[in-house]
Design an enzyme around this catalytic site. Structure first.
Site, PDB file in Angstrom:
ATOM      1  N   ASP A 247      36.539  44.659  44.896  1.00  0.00           N
ATOM      2  CA  ASP A 247      37.688  43.820  44.516  1.00  0.00           C
ATOM      3  C   ASP A 247      37.734  43.580  43.005  1.00  0.00           C
ATOM      4  O   ASP A 247      36.700  43.578  42.333  1.00  0.00           O
ATOM      5  CB  ASP A 247      37.632  42.463  45.249  1.00  0.00           C
ATOM      6  CG  ASP A 247      36.348  41.694  44.963  1.00  0.00           C
ATOM      7  OD1 ASP A 247      35.276  42.324  44.890  1.00  0.00           O
ATOM      8  OD2 ASP A 247      36.410  40.458  44.807  1.00  0.00           O
ATOM      9  N   GLU A 248      38.929  43.387  42.524  1.00  0.00           N
ATOM     10  CA  GLU A 248      39.194  42.864  41.173  1.00  0.00           C
ATOM     11  C   GLU A 248      38.383  43.521  40.052  1.00  0.00           C
ATOM     12  O   GLU A 248      37.907  42.821  39.158  1.00  0.00           O
ATOM     13  CB  GLU A 248      38.921  41.351  41.152  1.00  0.00           C
ATOM     14  CG  GLU A 248      39.772  40.594  42.125  1.00  0.00           C
ATOM     15  CD  GLU A 248      39.423  39.116  42.173  1.00  0.00           C
ATOM     16  OE1 GLU A 248      40.354  38.302  42.181  1.00  0.00           O
ATOM     17  OE2 GLU A 248      38.227  38.767  42.210  1.00  0.00           O
TER      18      GLU A 248
HETATM   19  C1  NGO Z   1      39.228  36.289  45.445  1.00  0.00           C
HETATM   20  C2  NGO Z   1      38.139  36.871  44.572  1.00  0.00           C
HETATM   21  C3  NGO Z   1      36.863  36.044  44.596  1.00  0.00           C
HETATM   22  C4  NGO Z   1      37.174  34.557  44.407  1.00  0.00           C
HETATM   23  C5  NGO Z   1      38.164  34.120  45.469  1.00  0.00           C
HETATM   24  C6  NGO Z   1      38.532  32.657  45.324  1.00  0.00           C
HETATM   25  C7  NGO Z   1      38.336  38.081  46.466  1.00  0.00           C
HETATM   26  C8  NGO Z   1      38.160  39.111  47.496  1.00  0.00           C
HETATM   27  N1  NGO Z   1      37.919  38.160  45.224  1.00  0.00           N
HETATM   28  O1  NGO Z   1      38.937  36.896  46.712  1.00  0.00           O
HETATM   29  O2  NGO Z   1      35.993  36.494  43.598  1.00  0.00           O
HETATM   30  O3  NGO Z   1      35.998  33.811  44.543  1.00  0.00           O
HETATM   31  O4  NGO Z   1      39.340  34.890  45.439  1.00  0.00           O
HETATM   32  O5  NGO Z   1      39.420  32.214  46.286  1.00  0.00           O
END
Ligand code: NGO
Length: 442
Positions: A247-248
């Protein structure tokens, strides 16, 4: 409402009759003709009889029985029950704040009461690395010594981790370990500068921002790191799943991300585990066979999140659904909630957590494409078991019911009454739940 109606999750079929038994001796048999995790529970003048498809089914029948007990005894009833989805999950982020073995065990106790059968542990992130790796000892010894706000942090030794896995197994819960790659890796870079793009360690990160770190894709050290870490984590994992994040990764160039996901996916698959990744991993068209995607977009998908999730199904995999605006337990309930975040269209009421249908989220994704559901609890703002419970309960019960109970006949109006009736049971287990708005608590 009479006590039996308070059952959460609601059984597939329930027929009540007049009368109660106070004879608590239970006769249990295994009947392989019944579905996996399923059971039949009969209470009448002759006593209590359980027939279960397997040991998990017998365990769930006993959990149902716990909820049926009243001051007058156990009501006469015939229940036939089996889960809708085979993956019924919760996730705990032990990276943003560390939670001890005992705290995880407490959460496992509570999950088991509601027939949840997977606990996904988010073991690494920018703020802390939480699992000891023999080949890279500084990950935990250096990378573990931090958390949001700059506290002590902590990590699990292999013995600690084995205790968690065993405690979970006694409750028919499978631990799903996640090593988040290639972003969310600041703590690993703090421990080993050679993994960082510039070859220099960043400072430990104590904030709650996301998307700023990445491994140096293409370096041989990074490949060795991923191979060693995933190999050791897989060896500690009796369960079938190995989650590699994805993710991200905003600091990773797209071509690097795709190359990395292909390589890390193949390494993870070579351990013999089924690979799991957040939906961003679906940008890759070269996923290992059967890779599971975890969708964390909205109930009504935005941008390309739905497309990335559906990509897993197109490649022969299934999905775990964790729509953030419904099941992210770290969202505030309402403006007055002292802890939590709001980014996912928050606040997220109990009704928001319940009032959605898994098969309606993604076009082209049917019942059979959905492995199950999972409610993540991210811990940027959460530091204690009590805080964790106030965020998880009662919204985690919505997830438990959506994942277990049949879709037919489900309604918020009926559920909210049943949830209110469950309060004495939650109290009896010492659960620090939030008496959130919208539920007719008495
Ligand atoms: C996102 C992010 C996380 C954060 C979260 C907070 C995902 C999959 N990546 O979810 O790093 O902690 O939001 O709500």
């Amino acid at each position: 409402m009479p006590a039996p109606a308070a059952l959460i999750p609601r059984p597939a079929s329930i027929a009540l009759a007049d009368g109660y038994t106070t004879e608590y001796r239970v006769e249990t048999t295994i009947d392989p003709a019944l579905p996996a995790e399923g059971y039949r529970l009969e209470v009448d003048a002759d006593g209590i009889r359980i027939a279960a498809g397997d040991d998990a089914g017998a365990f769930y029948a006993a959990r149902t029985l716990d909820q049926l007990r009243t001051d007058r005894g156990v009501p006469y009833v015939r229940i036939e029950d089996a889960p809708r989805f085979r993956y019924r999950g919760a996730m705990l982020d032990v990276s943003r704040h560390f939670f001890t073995v005992e705290q995880v065990e407490r959460y496992l106790d509570l999950l088991a009461l509601f027939k949840i059968n997977h606990l996904h542990l988010h073991l690494s992130d920018d703020q802390g690395w939480r699992i000891h790796i023999d080949a890279w000892p500084k990950l935990s010894e250096v990378g573990g010594r931090n958390e949001v706000g700059g506290g002590q942090g902590g990590f699990y030794t292999k013995a600690d981790y084995a205790r968690i896995v065993a405690y979970a197994a006694e409750r028919f819960i499978t631990i799903v370990p996640e090593i988040d790659l290639p972003g969310h890796t600041n703590a690993a870079l703090v421990a080993y500068p050679e993994l960082a793009p510039e070859g220099v360690s960043p400072v430990p990160y104590t904030g709650d921002d996301v998307g700023f770190s990445t491994l140096a894709i293409g370096k041989p050290e990074v490949t060795r790191f991923v191979t060693d870490v995933l190999g050791e984590v897989a060896a500690m994992t009796p369960g079938p799943y190995l989650h590699i994040g994805g993710d991200e990764s905003y600091k990773t160039k797209e071509e690097d991300f795709l190359a990395f996901m292909k390589e890390a996916g193949a390494i993870a698959a070579s351990t013999g585990k089924t690979v799991v990744g957040w939906h961003e991993m679906g940008r890759s068209r070269e996923l290992p066979a059967g890779t599971i995607g975890q969708y964390w977009g909205f109930v009504v998908p935005r941008d390309r999140t739905g497309e990335h999730a559906v990509s897993f199904v197109g490649q022969g995999g299934k999905l775990i659904l964790s729509p953030a605006d419904a099941v992210y337990l770290d969202m505030k309930y309402d403006e007055s909630t002292p802890l939590g975040l709001v980014w996912a269209d928050g606040p997220t009421s109990v009704q928001d957590s319940y009032d959605w249908e898994p098969t309606a989220v993604l076009d082209g994704v049917d019942e059979d494409d959905i492995l199950g559901l999972e409610a993540p609890l991210w811990t940027e703002t959460i530091t204690t078991s009590e805080e964790l419970e106030t965020m998880a309960f009662p919204r985690l019960l919505s997830l438990a019911e959506l994942a277990w109970s049949p879709a037919e006949g489900r309604s918020w109006e009926e559920y909210r009454e049943r949830l209110a009736s469950l309060a004495p049971y939650l109290d009896a287990h010492g659960i620090h739940y939030t008496r959130a708005a919208g539920v007719p608590w008495r």
